[in-house]
Scaffold this active site. Sequence first.
Site, PDB file in Angstrom:
ATOM      1  N   ALA A 113      43.272  44.541  55.478  1.00 42.99           N
ATOM      2  CA  ALA A 113      41.848  45.025  56.266  1.00 42.99           C
ATOM      3  C   ALA A 113      41.651  46.572  55.931  1.00 42.99           C
ATOM      4  CB  ALA A 113      42.076  45.108  57.834  1.00 42.99           C
ATOM      5  N   PRO A 115      40.638  50.174  54.534  1.00 41.57           N
ATOM      6  CA  PRO A 115      40.344  51.113  55.638  1.00 41.57           C
ATOM      7  C   PRO A 115      39.651  50.510  56.795  1.00 41.57           C
ATOM      8  CG  PRO A 115      39.194  51.673  53.980  1.00 41.57           C
ATOM      9  CD  PRO A 115      40.033  50.553  53.280  1.00 41.57           C
ATOM     10  N   CYS A 233      38.252  43.968  43.734  1.00 38.54           N
ATOM     11  CA  CYS A 233      37.488  44.826  42.976  1.00 38.54           C
ATOM     12  C   CYS A 233      37.975  45.000  41.771  1.00 38.54           C
ATOM     13  CB  CYS A 233      37.419  46.375  43.920  1.00 38.54           C
ATOM     14  SG  CYS A 233      39.178  47.014  43.902  1.00 38.54           S
TER      15      CYS A 233
END
Length: 318
Positions: A113, A115, A233
């Site tokens: 989770a 930031p 990402c």
Amino acid sequence: MGQPSNLLLKLSRRLFSEERDRDAFVAALTTPQAFPSALLWVQPRPQVVPFAIAPPLAWQPAWVDRLSGDQRPGRHPLHQAGAYYCLDMASVFSAAVLGAIAAPVESVLDLCAAPGGKSLLAWKTLAPTQLWCNEVIHKRVRILISNLKRCGLTEALVFNLDPQVFAEQLAHGASIVIVDAPCSGQSLLAKGDAALGCFHPVNIKKNAGRQKRILASAAQTVAGNGYLAYMTCTFSPEENEQVAAWLIKKFPQFTAVEVPALADYASPLVSFPCYRLWPQSGLGAGGFTVLLHNRADTAAAVNLDLLTAKGLKIYSSD
């Protein structure tokens, strides 16, 4: 402009059939650019927004504003007051798969989770009765709690546990599980950040293995008729499509779900629906996302008391 490595060029040939697309992808990673920020409004949006706003995108929620130009929303008093959370549009893109789920839901577990952006996006999108935010890396837990507290999520529970603990003690107990997985971080290059060794096969293989371990625990935590959202990402297929395909094979009760809002971003590398944002789009640094539905009719086994009984500290964001 930096010189592209042979590994980056090799990756570009695997991802794109057209030379112009390869060149654009390589240029985006070797010539960093500043991507405009986005605002996730957690308090009512003021009548006059003190920033220049870009036109909304098809997959952009109504409570997210995409800024135009070089602005610094993190320095504004509204940010300190918890009115909004700043994030990259690539994060908004990845979480857009949650919009394909009917809200409200009973519970959301964000396994990676910190930031806190995906947790906040899930909270706004799905209006869960319970929001559980987990962060394995202890030093990042304080950042997660601070962001949740600033944005008013005082009823969220924050955990610092290995994902396997949830598979054992919260089996089939979460309506939605989000895995924003640790990865090689190749998209960081598009923002000018460092991502050492991000194209090296050993690093990619190591990350794919870690992602599979997390997802195996996540799959066992998803309730019957629930959903698992997986996102990264990075761009390597080994960490994206191939990991999703592995999960579907290992846990055949899961099927990939089409997300109509992201139809224009469908990955061309596999036949099942999953989605990619490329850095050359100019919308964000890039990423991968897929939504998986658990078709099994499995009874939930929610027992937070068992987690506390094991002596594993639970942090409340209040």
